[in-house]
Write an enzyme that holds these catalytic residues in place. Structure first.
Site, PDB file in Angstrom:
ATOM      1  N   CYS A  67      -7.237 -27.021  11.009  1.00  0.00           N
ATOM      2  CA  CYS A  67      -5.943 -26.332  11.107  1.00  0.00           C
ATOM      3  C   CYS A  67      -5.063 -26.958  12.185  1.00  0.00           C
ATOM      4  O   CYS A  67      -5.527 -27.702  13.050  1.00  0.00           O
ATOM      5  CB  CYS A  67      -6.124 -24.831  11.329  1.00  0.00           C
ATOM      6  SG  CYS A  67      -6.217 -24.307  13.042  1.00  0.00           S
ATOM      7  N   ASP A 104      -3.130   7.866  -2.680  1.00  0.00           N
ATOM      8  CA  ASP A 104      -4.463   8.468  -2.749  1.00  0.00           C
ATOM      9  C   ASP A 104      -4.659   9.452  -1.601  1.00  0.00           C
ATOM     10  O   ASP A 104      -3.939   9.405  -0.606  1.00  0.00           O
ATOM     11  CB  ASP A 104      -5.556   7.385  -2.727  1.00  0.00           C
ATOM     12  CG  ASP A 104      -5.412   6.402  -1.562  1.00  0.00           C
ATOM     13  OD1 ASP A 104      -4.339   6.348  -0.949  1.00  0.00           O
ATOM     14  OD2 ASP A 104      -6.386   5.682  -1.273  1.00  0.00           O
ATOM     15  N   CYS A 143     -12.635 -27.368  12.349  1.00  0.00           N
ATOM     16  CA  CYS A 143     -11.505 -26.739  11.644  1.00  0.00           C
ATOM     17  C   CYS A 143     -10.319 -27.710  11.569  1.00  0.00           C
ATOM     18  O   CYS A 143      -9.866 -28.220  12.591  1.00  0.00           O
ATOM     19  CB  CYS A 143     -11.102 -25.470  12.377  1.00  0.00           C
ATOM     20  SG  CYS A 143      -9.636 -24.679  11.686  1.00  0.00           S
ATOM     21  N   ASP A 190       0.874  -1.186   0.000  1.00  0.00           N
ATOM     22  CA  ASP A 190       0.000   0.000   0.000  1.00  0.00           C
ATOM     23  C   ASP A 190       0.906   1.230   0.000  1.00  0.00           C
ATOM     24  O   ASP A 190       2.061   1.178   0.430  1.00  0.00           O
ATOM     25  CB  ASP A 190      -0.936  -0.041   1.227  1.00  0.00           C
ATOM     26  CG  ASP A 190      -2.130   0.891   1.050  1.00  0.00           C
ATOM     27  OD1 ASP A 190      -2.219   1.580   0.004  1.00  0.00           O
ATOM     28  OD2 ASP A 190      -2.985   0.948   1.962  1.00  0.00           O
ATOM     29  N   SER A 191       0.329   2.330  -0.474  1.00  0.00           N
ATOM     30  CA  SER A 191       1.141   3.506  -0.765  1.00  0.00           C
ATOM     31  C   SER A 191       1.657   4.258   0.450  1.00  0.00           C
ATOM     32  O   SER A 191       2.629   4.982   0.355  1.00  0.00           O
ATOM     33  CB  SER A 191       0.311   4.454  -1.606  1.00  0.00           C
ATOM     34  OG  SER A 191      -0.931   4.658  -0.956  1.00  0.00           O
ATOM     35  N   GLY A 192       0.997   4.134   1.570  1.00  0.00           N
ATOM     36  CA  GLY A 192       1.475   4.829   2.750  1.00  0.00           C
ATOM     37  C   GLY A 192       0.651   6.041   3.136  1.00  0.00           C
ATOM     38  O   GLY A 192       0.630   6.435   4.297  1.00  0.00           O
ATOM     39  N   GLY A 193      -0.030   6.655   2.171  1.00  0.00           N
ATOM     40  CA  GLY A 193      -0.801   7.867   2.479  1.00  0.00           C
ATOM     41  C   GLY A 193      -1.881   7.589   3.513  1.00  0.00           C
ATOM     42  O   GLY A 193      -2.021   8.301   4.506  1.00  0.00           O
ATOM     43  N   PHE A 194      -2.592   6.493   3.289  1.00  0.00           N
ATOM     44  CA  PHE A 194      -3.685   6.151   4.204  1.00  0.00           C
ATOM     45  C   PHE A 194      -3.155   5.881   5.612  1.00  0.00           C
ATOM     46  O   PHE A 194      -3.717   6.341   6.596  1.00  0.00           O
ATOM     47  CB  PHE A 194      -4.441   4.927   3.675  1.00  0.00           C
ATOM     48  CG  PHE A 194      -5.403   4.353   4.667  1.00  0.00           C
ATOM     49  CD1 PHE A 194      -6.573   5.030   4.988  1.00  0.00           C
ATOM     50  CD2 PHE A 194      -5.144   3.141   5.296  1.00  0.00           C
ATOM     51  CE1 PHE A 194      -7.462   4.511   5.915  1.00  0.00           C
ATOM     52  CE2 PHE A 194      -6.031   2.618   6.219  1.00  0.00           C
ATOM     53  CZ  PHE A 194      -7.186   3.303   6.532  1.00  0.00           C
ATOM     54  N   CYS A 233      -6.229 -26.261  15.824  1.00  0.00           N
ATOM     55  CA  CYS A 233      -7.411 -27.008  16.256  1.00  0.00           C
ATOM     56  C   CYS A 233      -7.127 -28.506  16.364  1.00  0.00           C
ATOM     57  O   CYS A 233      -7.784 -29.209  17.115  1.00  0.00           O
ATOM     58  CB  CYS A 233      -8.579 -26.727  15.315  1.00  0.00           C
ATOM     59  SG  CYS A 233      -9.150 -25.019  15.475  1.00  0.00           S
ATOM     60  N   HIS A 246      -4.808 -19.849  13.643  1.00  0.00           N
ATOM     61  CA  HIS A 246      -6.155 -20.364  13.396  1.00  0.00           C
ATOM     62  C   HIS A 246      -6.996 -19.349  12.604  1.00  0.00           C
ATOM     63  O   HIS A 246      -7.683 -19.712  11.637  1.00  0.00           O
ATOM     64  CB  HIS A 246      -6.871 -20.721  14.703  1.00  0.00           C
ATOM     65  CG  HIS A 246      -8.342 -20.846  14.533  1.00  0.00           C
ATOM     66  ND1 HIS A 246      -8.945 -21.995  14.044  1.00  0.00           N
ATOM     67  CD2 HIS A 246      -9.338 -19.933  14.704  1.00  0.00           C
ATOM     68  CE1 HIS A 246     -10.246 -21.782  13.936  1.00  0.00           C
ATOM     69  NE2 HIS A 246     -10.515 -20.546  14.328  1.00  0.00           N
ATOM     70  N   GLY A 287     -11.442   4.097   0.883  1.00  0.00           N
ATOM     71  CA  GLY A 287     -12.217   5.004   1.732  1.00  0.00           C
ATOM     72  C   GLY A 287     -13.313   4.336   2.533  1.00  0.00           C
ATOM     73  O   GLY A 287     -14.049   5.014   3.250  1.00  0.00           O
TER      74      GLY A 287
HETATM   75  N1  PRF Z   1      -6.575   3.899   0.714  1.00  0.00           N
HETATM   76  C1  PRF Z   1      -5.368   3.272   0.905  1.00  0.00           C
HETATM   77  N2  PRF Z   1      -5.233   2.265   1.782  1.00  0.00           N
HETATM   78  C2  PRF Z   1      -6.325   1.864   2.476  1.00  0.00           C
HETATM   79  C3  PRF Z   1      -7.582   2.473   2.326  1.00  0.00           C
HETATM   80  C4  PRF Z   1      -7.731   3.547   1.393  1.00  0.00           C
HETATM   81  O1  PRF Z   1      -8.794   4.149   1.190  1.00  0.00           O
HETATM   82  C5  PRF Z   1      -8.467   1.797   3.202  1.00  0.00           C
HETATM   83  C6  PRF Z   1      -9.920   2.020   3.379  1.00  0.00           C
HETATM   84  N3  PRF Z   1     -10.209   2.877   4.453  1.00  0.00           N
HETATM   85  C7  PRF Z   1      -7.710   0.816   3.852  1.00  0.00           C
HETATM   86  N4  PRF Z   1      -6.422   0.872   3.406  1.00  0.00           N
HETATM   87  N5  PRF Z   1      -4.318   3.683   0.209  1.00  0.00           N
HETATM   88 ZN    ZN Z   2      -8.441 -23.980  13.570  1.00  0.00          ZN
END
Ligand code: PRF
Ligand code: ZN
Length: 375
Positions: free
Chosen positions: A310, A150, A308, A96-100, A313, A338, A220
């Site tokens: 696993c 984003d 389960c 993931d990009s890091g902004g969030f 379990c 688990h 989002g």
């Molecule tokens: N954008 C990014 N990572 C995320 C989200 C997003 O909107 C969400 C949803 N809230 C989780 N992780 N870049």
């Molecule tokens: Zn299990």
């Protein structure tokens, strides 16, 4: 326009109405969808070895460029030839990009047109993460799927900020595309923003689709909005996204959300819940959850979930885990193992039930077990 679709081959193997079961051929692994991705923020899924993750059936793990760039630092990762080599993970990976993460974890983050400014929690220095820099880090980490930077706002806020964030996300995707240096082995996904507003969502989806990206995420969500709005947004986006590209609902979710979103045509999910909730002694079971800290567990000699298969379990009883959860890290490690097995089994069951034409029965059984009184 740059050709962005070289490395991901998405093949639909079965459908039921809007639900799909597909195969994603990524540079490091061929993944089956619907697909749950465990979150390994710092390059590990807490308490689980790579061997265990493979044994559980984990096909792809998620990392965050923000955390990885700060520690171990992306220079070290680049020296190692990428995060796969560094952590010795042979299967697929998404970053993931890091902004969030910055916006949700740090109150000091400030978003402008240039990028996200934040104070490094490592040395307190002010840092600016631009779309270009974010892609640069992704390119050094070398995950199979990389998320565009984003501008994320909470779904629960209202007003012009939602529109601003959506349009900024669209301007940033063009900067991300231009900065991407490894389209041959890293799939750049765009992220649909626009809060819960159907008009903004529509504009955002259409503009991202015009970019002809290898996949799309619905962002989002999972930020405290009610289920009706959440599911309506997912339904709207999946209906407007191309059939032949994967759709990833970010930050989702709970088993029920994954079943519903898959019925609505989504393919990929990630969530910290199955591994984070183990700190509270919570295990996922078909009837919803089991609280291992509860006094009743002290003399319960069944496995967590008798159905389960696993490793946990098969080998341990509730009493034992009850004793561990408050005292030893092993308690939450066993629960994580688990819980991830549960998520992998759920994904696999969704996949095979769609391929074998029994998806409606699978969903009915799932719901009946989870809500026996129809509540
Ligand atoms: N954008 C990014 N990572 C995320 C989200 C997003 O909107 C969400 C949803 N809230 C989780 N992780 N870049
Ligand atoms: Zn299990």
């Amino acid at each position: 326009m740059k050709f962005l679709l070289l490395c991901l081959l998405s093949q639909i193997l079965g459908r039921f109405n809007r639900a799909r079961a597909a195969q994603l051929t990524l540079p490091h692994f061929v993944c089956q969808t619907p697909l749950f991705m465990p979150v390994g923020t710092q390059g590990t899924i807490k308490g689980l070895t790579n061997n265990e993750l493979e044994r559980i059936g984990c096909q792809i793990i998620l990392g965050n460029t923000y955390h990885l760039a700060l520690r171990p630092t992306f220079e070290l990762l680049e020296e190692a030839g990428g995060l796969h080599n560094f952590m010795n993970w042979p299967r697929a990976m998404l970053t993931d990009s890091g902004g969030f993460q910055m916006v949700s974890l740090l109150h000091l983050a400030d978003i402008t047109e240039e990028g996200v400014t934040f104070q490094s929690p490592v040395d307190g220095k002010l840092m600016l993460l631009t779309p270009e820099e974010s892609i640069h880090i992704h390119n050094r980490i070398r995950a199979d799927i990389i998320m565009a930077l984003d501008d994320v706002v909470k779904t629960t806020i209202t007003g012009p900020r939602i529109k601003e964030a959506m349009y900024r996300t669209l301007r940033w995707i063009h900067r991300c595309i231009a900065a991407h240096r490894r389209p041959h082995d890293q799939n750049l996904f765009g992220i649909v923003q626009g809060g819960l507003d159907p008009v903004l969502k529509d504009i955002c989806v259409k503009s991202l689709v015009d970019c002809n990206l290898p996949g799309y995420a619905i962002g989002g969500l999972a930020g405290g909005e009610d289920k009706d709005s959440f599911w309506r947004v997912v339904a709207q986006c999946t209906a407007a996204l191309p059939e032949d590209k994967p759709r990833y609902v970010m930050g989702v979710g709970y088993p029920l959300d994954i079943v519903v979103c898959s019925a609505l045509g989504a393919d990929m999910y990630d969530c910290v819940y199955p591994t984070r909730t183990t700190c509270f002694g919570t295990a996922l079971i078909p009837e919803r959850v089991l609280k291992l800290k509860h006094r009743a567990m002290a003399d319960d000699t069944q496995p967590i979930d008798p159905t389960c298969p696993c490793m946990v379990c098969k080998n341990y009883i509730r009493t034992y885990i009850h004793c561990l959860v408050t005292k030893d890290a092993m308690g939450s490690q066993l629960l994580s193992s688990h819980n991830l097995y549960y998520m992998m089994r759920l994904s696999r069951n969704l996949h095979t039930s769609i391929v074998e034409g029994r998806f409606p029965k699978f969903v009915c059984d799932f719901l009946q077990t989870m809500f026996p009184k129809g509540d």
